[in-house]
Write an enzyme that holds these catalytic residues in place. Structure first.
Site, PDB file in Angstrom:
ATOM      1  N   ASP A 163       0.828  -1.204   0.000  1.00  0.00           N
ATOM      2  CA  ASP A 163       0.000   0.000   0.000  1.00  0.00           C
ATOM      3  C   ASP A 163       0.865   1.257   0.000  1.00  0.00           C
ATOM      4  O   ASP A 163       0.623   2.202  -0.760  1.00  0.00           O
ATOM      5  CB  ASP A 163      -0.918  -0.028   1.223  1.00  0.00           C
ATOM      6  CG  ASP A 163      -1.814   1.198   1.301  1.00  0.00           C
ATOM      7  OD1 ASP A 163      -2.386   1.586   0.273  1.00  0.00           O
ATOM      8  OD2 ASP A 163      -1.939   1.780   2.392  1.00  0.00           O
ATOM      9  N   GLU A 177      -2.099  -5.250  -3.726  1.00  0.00           N
ATOM     10  CA  GLU A 177      -1.159  -4.488  -2.896  1.00  0.00           C
ATOM     11  C   GLU A 177      -0.065  -5.395  -2.339  1.00  0.00           C
ATOM     12  O   GLU A 177       1.120  -5.018  -2.308  1.00  0.00           O
ATOM     13  CB  GLU A 177      -1.906  -3.806  -1.745  1.00  0.00           C
ATOM     14  CG  GLU A 177      -2.791  -2.651  -2.193  1.00  0.00           C
ATOM     15  CD  GLU A 177      -3.529  -2.015  -1.041  1.00  0.00           C
ATOM     16  OE1 GLU A 177      -3.933  -0.849  -1.170  1.00  0.00           O
ATOM     17  OE2 GLU A 177      -3.726  -2.689  -0.004  1.00  0.00           O
TER      18      GLU A 177
END
Length: 338
Positions: free
Chosen positions: A66, A134
């Site tokens: 992320d 992610e």
């Protein structure tokens, strides 16, 4: 990078996870060095696997990916849109790394199919694909570094799958969404101007706040009224979703308002006795009535013509004139009569 890929390609026939290597190459555009990072990136927490008492899943790699994704996409957006303001760049990056976008990418690229998970849990987890994407970026970063992540996003995502310009200029009308929500729920909603000033003596800057049923929503600033209201609406929508207490206050205020509006008036209006003054008495009836009320005498009655504009029938002469005192007394009696 190319030399490493060639070497990995030569070793491929002897590798244990040959099919997995090929699949990762088709997804990322290069062969991995440490296959374990990618296996863990595709391992959902629902399977409950543990090693040495510690859970083994993709949550930690998701956290790392992320952060890396924000940096990489921010770098790409900054370079691609030269001269654009911070607000535009922030909104564009947010659209590219949103859960919805990442989830669609994971499904389109076949990443979601590779995730190891409890099948029952998958039906209730709409973020599984985005989280895996992610985590995959986190695995690429640990395995091959930042440049490999940049290459993956530029060449595989933004060149082959996503049109960055279309994403950037696709406007999400948060104000319209908020107003639509307000209309569906029949709540009063307003955008209140907080301030309007010039920054550094040149560009005007606006600040608006959303007011819902008298409750203060979020405020937003921008270099135009539209930009400020859009941001205020966006933040308020987020707050309505994340803070049930705020939503409850809004509907409590609505209930109190509608209750007051619907309360009956304590005293009913007085209904005066209606008269029929609006009915015009017809000439024949008027003549007949006058004839009945006039005392009989020996004088001949003059005929009354219908539609005579000059008829004096409505004029009567009093048999005796009243004195001034009598007139005043009669007026007072009429004024104070019930």
């Amino acid at each position: 990078m190319k030399i490493k890929n060639i070497l990995n390609l030569l070793r491929l026939p002897f590798r244990k996870d040959k099919d997995f290597y090929i699949t990762l190459y088709n997804i990322t555009g290069f062969y991995p060095n440490n296959i374990q990072y990618y296996k863990q990136a595709l391992m959902h927490s629902s399977i409950g696997r543990k090693e040495k008492g510690k859970p083994v899943n993709n949550e930690r790699l998701e956290f790392l990916g992320d952060a890396i994704l924000d940096a990489v996409v921010g770098h790409i957006v900054y370079s691609h849109f030269s001269g654009k303001r911070e607000g535009f760049l922030t909104n564009t990056r947010a659209k590219l790394v949103s859960r919805n976008t990442l989830g669609r990418l994971a499904k389109e690229m076949g990443i979601l199919e590779l995730v190891q998970n409890d099948n029952h849990n998958q039906a209730h987890n709409s973020y599984m694909g985005g989280n895996a994407f992610e985590a995959l970026v986190g695995a690429i970063y640990l395995d091959l570094g930042y440049d490999a992540c940049m290459q993956f996003m530029e060449k595989k995502i933004l060149k082959e799958i996503i049109n960055i310009d279309k994403v950037a200029y696709k406007e999400v009308n948060f104000k319209s969404k908020l107003i639509e929500w307000g209309q569906k729920n029949r709540v009063q909603l307003d955008f209140q101007l907080l301030k309007m000033e010039k920054e550094d003596g040149c560009s005007p800057k606006f600040a608006y706040q959303v007011i819902i049923e008298g409750q203060k929503g979020e405020a937003g600033e921008g270099y135009s009224k539209k930009e400020a209201q859009q941001l205020a609406a966006k933040l308020t929508l987020q707050r309505l979703r994340k803070e049930p207490q705020f939503t409850n206050k809004v509907f409590e205020s609505k209930t109190n308002r509608t209750k007051m509006e619907e309360e009956p008036v304590s005293v009913a209006p007085y209904l005066e006795e209606q008269t029929e003054d609006f009915i015009i008495e017809q000439p024949k009836k008027k003549q007949q009535k006058a004839k009945e009320e006039t005392p009989k005498n020996n004088y001949p009655q003059s005929p009354v013509k219908e539609d005579d504009d000059y008829s004096l029938d409505d004029i009567t002469v009093s048999p005796k004139e009243k004195s001034r005192e009598e007139i005043i007394a009669a007026a007072e009696e009429a004024a104070f009569a019930e």
